[in-house]
Design a protein around this motif. Sequence first.
Motif, PDB file in Angstrom:
ATOM      1  N   THR A   1      10.257   9.379  17.681  1.00 40.92           N
ATOM      2  CA  THR A   1       9.086   9.879  17.136  1.00 40.92           C
ATOM      3  C   THR A   1       8.290  10.672  18.589  1.00 40.92           C
ATOM      4  OG1 THR A   1       8.221   9.261  14.766  1.00 40.92           O
ATOM      5  CG2 THR A   1       6.803  10.821  16.036  1.00 40.92           C
ATOM      6  N   VAL A   2       8.890  11.409  19.559  1.00 38.51           N
ATOM      7  CA  VAL A   2       7.918  12.027  20.043  1.00 38.51           C
ATOM      8  C   VAL A   2       7.716  13.768  19.570  1.00 38.51           C
ATOM      9  CG1 VAL A   2       8.789  13.607  22.555  1.00 38.51           C
ATOM     10  CG2 VAL A   2       9.968  11.675  21.865  1.00 38.51           C
ATOM     11  N   ASP A   3       6.219  13.742  20.552  1.00 39.24           N
ATOM     12  CA  ASP A   3       4.869  14.903  20.607  1.00 39.24           C
ATOM     13  C   ASP A   3       5.382  15.505  19.082  1.00 39.24           C
ATOM     14  OD1 ASP A   3       5.012  14.998  23.035  1.00 39.24           O
ATOM     15  OD2 ASP A   3       6.238  16.374  23.469  1.00 39.24           O
ATOM     16  N   GLY A   4       5.086  14.533  18.178  1.00 41.83           N
ATOM     17  CA  GLY A   4       4.855  14.613  16.875  1.00 41.83           C
ATOM     18  C   GLY A   4       5.863  15.446  15.742  1.00 41.83           C
ATOM     19  N   VAL A   5       6.859  14.990  16.422  1.00 37.21           N
ATOM     20  CA  VAL A   5       8.766  15.290  15.741  1.00 37.21           C
ATOM     21  C   VAL A   5       9.214  14.114  15.199  1.00 37.21           C
ATOM     22  CG1 VAL A   5      10.368  16.675  15.637  1.00 37.21           C
ATOM     23  CG2 VAL A   5       8.635  17.807  16.867  1.00 37.21           C
ATOM     24  N   THR A   6       9.478  13.945  14.064  1.00 37.40           N
ATOM     25  CA  THR A   6       9.750  12.269  14.314  1.00 37.40           C
ATOM     26  C   THR A   6      11.607  12.931  13.663  1.00 37.40           C
ATOM     27  OG1 THR A   6       8.270  11.501  13.704  1.00 37.40           O
ATOM     28  CG2 THR A   6      10.528   9.818  12.754  1.00 37.40           C
ATOM     29  N   VAL A   7      12.028  11.754  14.038  1.00 40.61           N
ATOM     30  CA  VAL A   7      13.967  12.605  14.309  1.00 40.61           C
ATOM     31  C   VAL A   7      14.540  11.178  13.418  1.00 40.61           C
ATOM     32  CG1 VAL A   7      16.516  13.008  14.727  1.00 40.61           C
ATOM     33  CG2 VAL A   7      14.603  14.121  15.821  1.00 40.61           C
ATOM     34  N   GLY A   8      15.315  11.249  12.232  1.00 43.15           N
ATOM     35  CA  GLY A   8      16.307   9.182  12.145  1.00 43.15           C
ATOM     36  C   GLY A   8      17.168  10.389  11.039  1.00 43.15           C
ATOM     37  N   ALA A   9      18.068   8.791  10.895  1.00 46.84           N
ATOM     38  CA  ALA A   9      18.971   8.698  10.401  1.00 46.84           C
ATOM     39  C   ALA A   9      19.316   7.919   9.567  1.00 46.84           C
ATOM     40  CB  ALA A   9      20.466   8.530  11.586  1.00 46.84           C
ATOM     41  N   LEU A  10      20.333   8.334   8.582  1.00 50.77           N
ATOM     42  CA  LEU A  10      21.041   6.523   7.884  1.00 50.77           C
ATOM     43  C   LEU A  10      22.086   6.765   7.757  1.00 50.77           C
ATOM     44  CD1 LEU A  10      19.295   4.922   5.283  1.00 50.77           C
ATOM     45  CD2 LEU A  10      19.858   6.522   3.594  1.00 50.77           C
ATOM     46  N   ILE A  11      22.671   5.518   7.960  1.00 48.33           N
ATOM     47  CA  ILE A  11      24.184   5.532   7.803  1.00 48.33           C
ATOM     48  C   ILE A  11      24.745   4.715   7.608  1.00 48.33           C
ATOM     49  CG2 ILE A  11      26.179   5.743   9.426  1.00 48.33           C
ATOM     50  CD1 ILE A  11      24.527   7.867  10.425  1.00 48.33           C
ATOM     51  N   ALA A  12      26.199   4.873   6.511  1.00 46.84           N
ATOM     52  CA  ALA A  12      26.534   3.201   5.710  1.00 46.84           C
ATOM     53  C   ALA A  12      27.882   3.682   6.366  1.00 46.84           C
ATOM     54  CB  ALA A  12      26.400   4.276   4.579  1.00 46.84           C
ATOM     55  N   CYS A  13      28.160   2.579   6.970  1.00 48.49           N
ATOM     56  CA  CYS A  13      29.358   2.418   7.724  1.00 48.49           C
ATOM     57  C   CYS A  13      30.542   1.433   7.702  1.00 48.49           C
ATOM     58  CB  CYS A  13      28.786   1.799   9.250  1.00 48.49           C
ATOM     59  SG  CYS A  13      29.999   1.651  10.557  1.00 48.49           S
ATOM     60  N   ASN A  14      31.875   2.420   6.936  1.00 52.67           N
ATOM     61  CA  ASN A  14      32.764   1.968   6.538  1.00 52.67           C
ATOM     62  C   ASN A  14      34.274   1.788   7.406  1.00 52.67           C
ATOM     63  OD1 ASN A  14      34.172   0.881   4.389  1.00 52.67           O
ATOM     64  ND2 ASN A  14      34.866   2.552   3.224  1.00 52.67           N
ATOM     65  N   ALA A  15      33.755   2.165   8.625  1.00 49.17           N
ATOM     66  CA  ALA A  15      34.400   2.439   9.465  1.00 49.17           C
ATOM     67  C   ALA A  15      35.599   1.648   9.535  1.00 49.17           C
ATOM     68  CB  ALA A  15      34.398   2.490  10.955  1.00 49.17           C
ATOM     69  N   VAL A  16      37.331   2.430   9.811  1.00 46.39           N
ATOM     70  CA  VAL A  16      38.502   1.884  10.575  1.00 46.39           C
ATOM     71  C   VAL A  16      37.950   1.131  11.738  1.00 46.39           C
ATOM     72  CG1 VAL A  16      39.148   3.776  11.225  1.00 46.39           C
ATOM     73  CG2 VAL A  16      40.845   1.665   9.928  1.00 46.39           C
ATOM     74  N   GLY A  17      37.271   1.201  12.349  1.00 46.61           N
ATOM     75  CA  GLY A  17      37.302   1.202  13.737  1.00 46.61           C
ATOM     76  C   GLY A  17      35.858   0.012  14.145  1.00 46.61           C
ATOM     77  N   ASP A  18      36.589  -0.519  15.089  1.00 42.47           N
ATOM     78  CA  ASP A  18      34.964  -1.619  15.602  1.00 42.47           C
ATOM     79  C   ASP A  18      33.296  -1.084  15.532  1.00 42.47           C
ATOM     80  OD1 ASP A  18      37.192  -3.354  14.943  1.00 42.47           O
ATOM     81  OD2 ASP A  18      37.050  -3.563  17.827  1.00 42.47           O
ATOM     82  N   VAL A  19      32.469  -1.159  15.498  1.00 43.26           N
ATOM     83  CA  VAL A  19      31.242  -1.421  16.085  1.00 43.26           C
ATOM     84  C   VAL A  19      30.979  -2.067  17.362  1.00 43.26           C
ATOM     85  CG1 VAL A  19      28.479  -1.318  14.767  1.00 43.26           C
ATOM     86  CG2 VAL A  19      30.670  -0.386  13.558  1.00 43.26           C
ATOM     87  N   TYR A  20      30.143  -1.303  18.155  1.00 43.32           N
ATOM     88  CA  TYR A  20      29.638  -1.661  19.580  1.00 43.32           C
ATOM     89  C   TYR A  20      27.761  -1.508  19.402  1.00 43.32           C
ATOM     90  CZ  TYR A  20      34.631  -1.502  20.852  1.00 43.32           C
ATOM     91  OH  TYR A  20      35.623  -1.978  20.567  1.00 43.32           O
ATOM     92  N   HIS A  21      27.783  -2.037  20.174  1.00 44.34           N
ATOM     93  CA  HIS A  21      26.243  -1.667  20.829  1.00 44.34           C
ATOM     94  C   HIS A  21      25.962  -0.830  21.472  1.00 44.34           C
ATOM     95  CE1 HIS A  21      22.325  -2.080  22.591  1.00 44.34           C
ATOM     96  NE2 HIS A  21      21.881  -3.218  22.292  1.00 44.34           N
ATOM     97  N   PRO A  22      25.715   0.412  21.136  1.00 46.16           N
ATOM     98  CA  PRO A  22      25.712   1.871  21.360  1.00 46.16           C
ATOM     99  C   PRO A  22      24.969   1.663  22.911  1.00 46.16           C
ATOM    100  CG  PRO A  22      23.514   1.862  20.031  1.00 46.16           C
ATOM    101  CD  PRO A  22      24.470   0.012  20.218  1.00 46.16           C
ATOM    102  N   ARG A  23      24.183   1.259  23.838  1.00 48.80           N
ATOM    103  CA  ARG A  23      23.491   0.920  25.081  1.00 48.80           C
ATOM    104  C   ARG A  23      24.276   0.157  26.059  1.00 48.80           C
ATOM    105  NH1 ARG A  23      17.597   1.437  22.821  1.00 48.80           N
ATOM    106  NH2 ARG A  23      17.016   3.621  22.411  1.00 48.80           N
TER     107      ARG A  23
END
Length: 336
Positions: A176-198
């Motif tokens: 949330t920044v300046d009164g605006v919220t952005v959110g995500a809901l993700i169902a991950c069933n990937a053929v690939g690997d999952v990494y820490h994004p940072r």
Amino acid sequence: MVEDLLAHSGHIALVRGLQVGHFTHPERPTGCSVVLCPQGATAGVDVRGAAPGTRETDLLDPSHLVQQVHGITLAGGSAWGLDAASGCVRWLEERGAGLDIGVGRIPLVPAAVLFDLTVGDMRIRPDAAAGYAACQAASSARPAEGSVGAGAGALVGKIFGFDRAMQGGIGTASFTVDGVTVGALIACNAVGDVYHPRTGQLLAGCRRSDGQGLLGARDALLQGLAPQALLTGSNTTIGVVATDMALTKAQARRLATVGHDGLARAINPVHTMSDGDTLFALGTGQADGTLGLITLFTLAAEAVALATARAVLLARSLPVAGQTAAPCWADSKACL
């Protein structure tokens, strides 16, 4: 380190105008998840995987007539799971939500599915009753994460065979920044690997042949190891990225597009011929403030990336009769 991901307190239901609910089938790991916006929300979609399973995505084209939708359904069960959206439509109709057509209202509920049919009895899959139940469970509280809803039967890291995969799941994040919220809901069933994004830390995916650690699919491919042939569409990461800022349909589509940047930060390889990666975007228009689009899109990509990582970090191994349960991130042997 993953403590920062596990400590993240944001979630998609903080976006004003949204409610989120899950249904997890009691007889095998599968289910569905709904993101409801009964008052209507401007929507967009971006399909990047080559093997999608979707419903009502054409109406989201910015050049097409309909301006708002009333919910999004995410489901397991492959093509059969699309039926869950019908239950969501019925639930919304009973509550007077939908496009006014004079003689009644038609709730518009686009949907996307992932493939989880190899986990347990494939004849058990989400249907209209499951979608209806997910709507009944929907609220503005923090949604459950991990092995629930559309992520209950998800697996990741199948690129060198299902027997070397790990448990996937569903995750959420928001900013949330300046009164605006952005959110995500993700169902991950990937053929690939999952990494820490940072940090780039490998979190979950294809295990070594002895099952005692992670192989690292990206490096294996770079070294010339050939992936195992997989049934087309037997994977797929699906989700919703949403904001309470007002959007045009063109802006909503761009929001979905940049959301895929978040998938690419957390999954490798991503958007493959065996994935049907699909992201929906919603703008409810209920925020107190506004943001420039560069800031909005930056928040969206980051929320998607964190939600994807949380999906595997919070997943748990689920017993399935006659099958060896895939290990999850929390299983110590899989984390070596």
